[in-house]
Enzyme design. Sequence first.
Site, mmCIF file in Angstrom:
data_model
loop_
_atom_site.group_PDB
_atom_site.id
_atom_site.type_symbol
_atom_site.label_atom_id
_atom_site.label_comp_id
_atom_site.label_asym_id
_atom_site.label_seq_id
_atom_site.Cartn_x
_atom_site.Cartn_y
_atom_site.Cartn_z
ATOM 1 C CB ALA A 86 58.746 46.654 34.053
ATOM 2 C CE LYS A 146 53.759 40.105 18.831
ATOM 3 N NZ LYS A 146 54.112 41.264 19.486
ATOM 4 C CB CYS A 166 73.690 53.180 32.082
ATOM 5 S SG CYS A 166 72.781 53.202 33.226
ATOM 6 C CB CYS A 194 53.040 49.985 20.335
ATOM 7 S SG CYS A 194 54.633 50.972 20.118
ATOM 8 C CB CYS A 218 73.429 56.312 37.617
ATOM 9 S SG CYS A 218 73.077 54.574 37.051
HETATM 10 ZN ZN LIG Z 1 73.554 54.638 35.086
#
Ligand SMILES: [Zn+2]
Length: 252
Positions: free
Chosen positions: A130, A83, A170, A186, A243
């Site tokens: 991932a 691709k 983020c 998909c 986070c």
């Molecule tokens: Zn973050």
Amino acid sequence: MNDEQLLRYSRHILLDEIGIEGQQRMVNARALVIGAGGLGSPAALYLASAGVGRITLADGDTVDLTNLQRQILHTHERIGELKARSGQVALRQINPEVRVDAIASRLAGEALAAQVADADVVLDCCDNFATRHAVNRACVSHRTPLVSGAAIRFAGQLAVFDSRQHGTPCYHCLFPEGGDVDEVRCAVMGVFAPLTGIIGAMQAAEALKLIAGAGETNLGRLWLLDGLSMDWRSVKFGQDPSCPVCALGSVS
Ligand SMILES: [Zn+2]
């Protein structure tokens, strides 16, 4: 820019918000497109046609007959080809002024970090969490803006992240890793063909705006499209103070 470039990009140059300066920024810019599938196809086509000077297209898959319903970079004749290479051919045909680098593997680890560090903007057009999280971590650590898109069935999503702006969220703040998010791809699920075109084109639009410095970038806002009703709605979200990617231990 030479005379041919001034003509090629004249309809951008005519826009006050872009002009020669903004177009020159596009010509000088480097975009990294992760995934040459449903989202990466329209995104990369618009980046190339608009004159982004260097486009790196990363995808480890080969073109399959089931891709052609929506992955408009590829053609029936190129079934079985990589691709990234197929996309490189398509982009060169649209705009030979643009340098297109094909990476025929799934970027990870140091290779991903090096590509992100070298890019002005990253477009996440991949199909798995991932990779999305790995791309996000690299973008936060190198302070590279990230335009994230997703499309499944009739549902589309778009969000822009820019860790150069202090205190902004983020991707991990929005979708914590290992969180309660089902992995739907998909590859096994249905997806409405033009939905990937709509979201991928929006990713290109946000990336070009970031590069040219045109308009505003809505950080901390997730756009959601219901393709059956064509209703757009948006959800605001902030930085997660716990986070592990952008908040804890971060110098910002
Ligand atoms: Zn973050």
